[in-house]
Every structure is written in structure tokens, then in C-alpha cells.
Design a protein around this motif. Sequence first.
Motif, PDB file in Angstrom:
ATOM      1  N   ILE A   5       0.845  -1.201   0.000  1.00  0.00           N
ATOM      2  CA  ILE A   5       0.000   0.000   0.000  1.00  0.00           C
ATOM      3  C   ILE A   5       0.883   1.254   0.000  1.00  0.00           C
ATOM      4  CG2 ILE A   5      -1.649   1.320   1.425  1.00  0.00           C
ATOM      5  CD1 ILE A   5      -3.046  -0.984   0.074  1.00  0.00           C
ATOM      6  N   GLN A   6       1.938   1.219   0.769  1.00  0.00           N
ATOM      7  CA  GLN A   6       2.866   2.359   0.828  1.00  0.00           C
ATOM      8  C   GLN A   6       3.383   2.700  -0.575  1.00  0.00           C
ATOM      9  OE1 GLN A   6       3.350   4.942   2.434  1.00  0.00           O
ATOM     10  NE2 GLN A   6       2.916   4.102   4.448  1.00  0.00           N
ATOM     11  N   GLN A   7       3.801   1.674  -1.295  1.00  0.00           N
ATOM     12  CA  GLN A   7       4.311   1.909  -2.667  1.00  0.00           C
ATOM     13  C   GLN A   7       3.234   2.516  -3.558  1.00  0.00           C
ATOM     14  OE1 GLN A   7       5.581  -2.164  -3.247  1.00  0.00           O
ATOM     15  NE2 GLN A   7       7.687  -1.515  -3.679  1.00  0.00           N
ATOM     16  N   ILE A   8       2.037   1.983  -3.441  1.00  0.00           N
ATOM     17  CA  ILE A   8       0.937   2.500  -4.280  1.00  0.00           C
ATOM     18  C   ILE A   8       0.684   3.971  -3.959  1.00  0.00           C
ATOM     19  CG2 ILE A   8      -1.554   2.340  -4.719  1.00  0.00           C
ATOM     20  CD1 ILE A   8      -1.318  -0.677  -4.329  1.00  0.00           C
ATOM     21  N   LEU A   9       0.729   4.288  -2.675  1.00  0.00           N
ATOM     22  CA  LEU A   9       0.417   5.667  -2.270  1.00  0.00           C
ATOM     23  C   LEU A   9       1.482   6.671  -2.717  1.00  0.00           C
ATOM     24  CD1 LEU A   9      -1.087   5.013   1.291  1.00  0.00           C
ATOM     25  CD2 LEU A   9      -2.319   5.713  -0.782  1.00  0.00           C
ATOM     26  N   GLU A  10       2.647   6.170  -3.048  1.00  0.00           N
ATOM     27  CA  GLU A  10       3.702   7.079  -3.518  1.00  0.00           C
ATOM     28  C   GLU A  10       3.641   7.334  -5.025  1.00  0.00           C
ATOM     29  OE1 GLU A  10       7.264   5.336  -1.877  1.00  0.00           O
ATOM     30  OE2 GLU A  10       6.536   5.850   0.143  1.00  0.00           O
ATOM     31  N   GLN A  11       2.813   6.561  -5.731  1.00  0.00           N
ATOM     32  CA  GLN A  11       2.734   6.722  -7.200  1.00  0.00           C
ATOM     33  C   GLN A  11       2.003   8.016  -7.574  1.00  0.00           C
ATOM     34  OE1 GLN A  11       2.163   1.945  -7.883  1.00  0.00           O
ATOM     35  NE2 GLN A  11       0.580   3.306  -8.611  1.00  0.00           N
ATOM     36  N   ASP A  12       2.273   8.488  -8.796  1.00  0.00           N
ATOM     37  CA  ASP A  12       1.578   9.690  -9.272  1.00  0.00           C
ATOM     38  C   ASP A  12       0.181   9.387  -9.786  1.00  0.00           C
ATOM     39  OD1 ASP A  12       3.616  11.395  -8.664  1.00  0.00           O
ATOM     40  OD2 ASP A  12       4.636  11.091 -10.596  1.00  0.00           O
ATOM     41  N   SER A  13       0.004   8.163 -10.293  1.00  0.00           N
ATOM     42  CA  SER A  13      -1.352   7.829 -10.757  1.00  0.00           C
ATOM     43  C   SER A  13      -1.698   6.413 -10.307  1.00  0.00           C
ATOM     44  CB  SER A  13      -1.430   7.960 -12.271  1.00  0.00           C
ATOM     45  OG  SER A  13      -0.553   7.034 -12.852  1.00  0.00           O
ATOM     46  N   LEU A  14      -2.989   6.106 -10.342  1.00  0.00           N
ATOM     47  CA  LEU A  14      -3.442   4.813  -9.830  1.00  0.00           C
ATOM     48  C   LEU A  14      -4.123   4.000 -10.931  1.00  0.00           C
ATOM     49  CD1 LEU A  14      -5.184   6.031  -6.512  1.00  0.00           C
ATOM     50  CD2 LEU A  14      -2.889   5.052  -6.731  1.00  0.00           C
ATOM     51  N   LYS A  36      -2.649   9.608   3.948  1.00  0.00           N
ATOM     52  CA  LYS A  36      -2.336  10.212   2.649  1.00  0.00           C
ATOM     53  C   LYS A  36      -3.486  11.107   2.158  1.00  0.00           C
ATOM     54  CE  LYS A  36      -0.393  10.629  -1.449  1.00  0.00           C
ATOM     55  NZ  LYS A  36       0.984  11.037  -1.748  1.00  0.00           N
ATOM     56  N   SER A  37      -4.723  10.610   2.278  1.00  0.00           N
ATOM     57  CA  SER A  37      -5.848  11.402   1.756  1.00  0.00           C
ATOM     58  C   SER A  37      -6.053  12.674   2.588  1.00  0.00           C
ATOM     59  CB  SER A  37      -7.128  10.568   1.694  1.00  0.00           C
ATOM     60  OG  SER A  37      -7.507  10.110   2.975  1.00  0.00           O
ATOM     61  N   SER A  38      -5.803  12.594   3.906  1.00  0.00           N
ATOM     62  CA  SER A  38      -5.924  13.810   4.736  1.00  0.00           C
ATOM     63  C   SER A  38      -4.892  14.836   4.315  1.00  0.00           C
ATOM     64  CB  SER A  38      -5.629  13.529   6.219  1.00  0.00           C
ATOM     65  OG  SER A  38      -6.408  12.514   6.688  1.00  0.00           O
ATOM     66  N   GLU A  39      -3.690  14.334   4.023  1.00  0.00           N
ATOM     67  CA  GLU A  39      -2.619  15.235   3.616  1.00  0.00           C
ATOM     68  C   GLU A  39      -2.971  15.930   2.290  1.00  0.00           C
ATOM     69  OE1 GLU A  39       1.244  13.167   3.369  1.00  0.00           O
ATOM     70  OE2 GLU A  39       1.575  14.359   1.549  1.00  0.00           O
ATOM     71  N   VAL A  40      -3.485  15.140   1.338  1.00  0.00           N
ATOM     72  CA  VAL A  40      -3.876  15.722   0.053  1.00  0.00           C
ATOM     73  C   VAL A  40      -4.951  16.776   0.276  1.00  0.00           C
ATOM     74  CG1 VAL A  40      -4.985  15.236  -2.171  1.00  0.00           C
ATOM     75  CG2 VAL A  40      -3.277  13.655  -1.266  1.00  0.00           C
ATOM     76  N   LYS A  41      -5.903  16.455   1.135  1.00  0.00           N
ATOM     77  CA  LYS A  41      -6.979  17.417   1.377  1.00  0.00           C
ATOM     78  C   LYS A  41      -6.421  18.722   1.963  1.00  0.00           C
ATOM     79  CE  LYS A  41     -10.792  18.692   4.138  1.00  0.00           C
ATOM     80  NZ  LYS A  41     -11.591  18.500   5.328  1.00  0.00           N
ATOM     81  N   LEU A  42      -5.557  18.607   2.947  1.00  0.00           N
ATOM     82  CA  LEU A  42      -4.995  19.827   3.552  1.00  0.00           C
ATOM     83  C   LEU A  42      -4.206  20.641   2.535  1.00  0.00           C
ATOM     84  CD1 LEU A  42      -3.958  18.839   7.173  1.00  0.00           C
ATOM     85  CD2 LEU A  42      -5.783  20.397   6.439  1.00  0.00           C
ATOM     86  N   LEU A 267     -10.872   8.676  -3.664  1.00  0.00           N
ATOM     87  CA  LEU A 267     -11.328   9.732  -4.570  1.00  0.00           C
ATOM     88  C   LEU A 267     -10.550  11.026  -4.323  1.00  0.00           C
ATOM     89  CD1 LEU A 267     -13.326  10.693  -6.750  1.00  0.00           C
ATOM     90  CD2 LEU A 267     -14.891  11.339  -4.893  1.00  0.00           C
ATOM     91  N   ARG A 268     -10.300  11.355  -3.071  1.00  0.00           N
ATOM     92  CA  ARG A 268      -9.537  12.582  -2.776  1.00  0.00           C
ATOM     93  C   ARG A 268      -8.146  12.512  -3.388  1.00  0.00           C
ATOM     94  NH1 ARG A 268     -10.799  17.111  -2.865  1.00  0.00           N
ATOM     95  NH2 ARG A 268     -12.240  17.162  -1.111  1.00  0.00           N
ATOM     96  N   ILE A 269      -7.547  11.319  -3.368  1.00  0.00           N
ATOM     97  CA  ILE A 269      -6.206  11.173  -3.941  1.00  0.00           C
ATOM     98  C   ILE A 269      -6.270  11.261  -5.479  1.00  0.00           C
ATOM     99  CG2 ILE A 269      -4.267   9.548  -4.200  1.00  0.00           C
ATOM    100  CD1 ILE A 269      -4.991   8.539  -1.335  1.00  0.00           C
TER     101      ILE A 269
END
Length: 363
Positions: A5-14, A36-42, A267-269
Amino acid sequence: MSKSIQQILEQDSLTKENIIQLLKSTGEDEKALFAKSSEVKLNYIGKNVHFRGLVEFSNICKKDCLYCGIRAGNKNVDRYDIADEEILKAAKFAYDNNYGSVVLQSGERSDKEFVDRIENLLKEIKKLSNNELGITISLGEQSKETYQRWYDAGAHRYLLRIESSNRELYEKIHPKNDNHAHATRLSCLKALQNIGYQTGTGVMIGIPFQTYEDLANDLLFMKEFDIDMVGMGPFIEHDETPLYEYRDQLMSLNNRFRLTLRMIAVLRILMKDINIASATALQAIDPLGREKALKIGANIIMPNITPTNERANYLLYQNKPCIDEGADDCTNCMEARINMADGEIGYGEWGDSRHYANRRKNV
Ligand code: SAH
């Protein structure tokens, strides 16, 4: 070997497979997704939460959706239609309390009387608020001409959930007739976007027969369609609807709730600058459900300002919260809840979708 999951979250696209893996995550993996999604939202939206004062003004409906408590075929519903002056009073309340925006929602009708009436109400709301209140409408499938007239009268955002991007699944949860065609839903969304509305859609999560792949496709559909706003919530069975028959096949309410949070997070990501509403149905499962959604990615909340005596009759699903409190109680309660979720209310602002502005800049 599949990725962590960590690797996936570091990618630019999904990819679709990545999304499915995120949607299935639990424990530490789920925590990493939410972080990760909270960070993107902030980073993209900030702490601001915007209000949409929701007026559910009528439960009269010509549709017969197999999941919905106010479907035409349910003869046990007390049908109501709130008088125009009461609707305008609720809008005035939203204006006086600096809500910034209202949402008008009802069962679906498209007769001339209804279309004219909405047009008039939109103009009146603009007038009573000195043109300041933003207006979202959520009134189902209509002709292009109707959408245009309502846009010209002052509505600038429209919510029409696709319910499922999978046509076959859509057909399983609706009667098979021209009045419930997936193609019509799609062409309505396109028409709204072409007219210039900030266009919102969404899906129910945990409906019978739905797979993880369906949900991943729903998120990719939203991205592909370049949608500006999303409201999605858990499916909650209603015992006076045909889908109740499949209640034993559903995931537990708690799992539907968790999966909805993961859908919002992914969705936020995927779509960093859109507006995401924290659905009321989340609160029907967990008293703090909407606050949890705000923390991990949502930025819009819809306090119910429908006059109290009719709230109990707009039951799309059972266990609906806040059906017995007045609009004043609602504001105070909301403020406390949003502060708890570390959010700040953008009082008196429209809180338009940034995605809409960015998308228009690029054309
Ligand atoms: N008539 C309008 C708006 C009312 S329905 C329209 O069609 O757009 C609003 C949303 O409530 C629907 O789009 C659906 O996604 C949701 N809904 C209906 N029944 C539900 C249920 N049993 N559980 C959860 N959500 C439900």
C-alpha cells in the motif's frame, strides 16, 4: 509480486488494480491510506468546510428505484410538498446564518407546473439573499431545456448521482423501463456539464451485487467525466423496498461504512481539487460518521434545514439522523462537530469546486 500500500500511495497515478487494493485495505494499510488522503486534502483544499443548507421539500416521486424508500410504488409513505413560502423561509434562515449556499432536493417530477415552480423559487431565493446565496439543485433527470431554464434562474450546481457506472448493475437496482435508463442518466450529466453547471455525481456503496471492481470503475468514471463534486454514501436497506429481499447478502453496516470512508479517501487522492460531500447516510450508521469523512477527505456538509414537521417523511433509508431537531439546533451541533474534526467553517462563502475553476481555465 503485488505492491505494498505504501508503494501504491507514492505513485503519481493509480491503476484500477491499485484502486481495488486500496479499497480492500484494513488495519495499518487503511491508516496509511487515510493519512495520505488527509494530507492531500490539507494541501489542496485546506481546513475549510462549507455548508449547504439542505431543504428536502417534497417526497412526491414518479420514479420507482428499487432501493429508495420514497419510490412511487411505496404506498405507506405520507406524501408532502412544502409550500413555497416555507421553502423561502428556510433559504432565508440559511442566508441569515451565513451558510453561503442551499441545496433544494426532492423526489423527481418533470411536469410543467413543477418546472415553472422551481424556476420561480430559484429567482426568489436569489432575490431574498441579495444574489448572495449559492444554489445547488438535486431534482433528478430533466430535459436540457429545463436544466437551462433553472441555470438561467440562478442555480449553478447540480447533483445527479449515477448510482453505478456499471449499466448492468444499474439495471438490477432499477425497474427495466424507459423511465429508469442508464443512458438517460449519462446524457443528463453531460447536458448539465455542457450548460455550465458545477456538476456533481455519486454512487451508493454496498448495494446488492456490487463488486470492488464496480466501485473502482465508479471512481475512474468520475475522473474520466471530469466531475466537479461528489456525494456518495453507504447503501442502507429500507424494508418497504424490493431490494430488501437481498438484505442477507449485504456486507455489515459497519463494513459499508468503512468502505465508504475508503472510497472517499481514494477519490480525494484521484481528484485532489473537487468538492466531496460528507453524506448524511454516514451518520445513520455512526454518530460521528460525517466528521470522520471530513477528516479523511470530504470538505462539504449539508445541514438539514427542512422544516421539522416534514423531515420524518423524507426517508430514503431507515435510521436517518436529525429528523426531529430544528434548523437552529443543527447549526450549533454542526459547528461543534466540525471543530472536533479539526475543520473550519467557511461561513458566508459559496465554497465552489476548485476543480470547476481549474477546468474552465484550461479550456
Ligand atoms: N430525486 C433526486 C434526489 C433524491 S434521491 C435524484 O434522483 O437525484 C438522492 C439520493 O439518495 C439518490 O441518488 C440515492 O443515491 C440515495 N438513496 C436512495 N435510497 C437510498 C438508500 N436506501 N440508501 C442510501 N442511499 C439512498
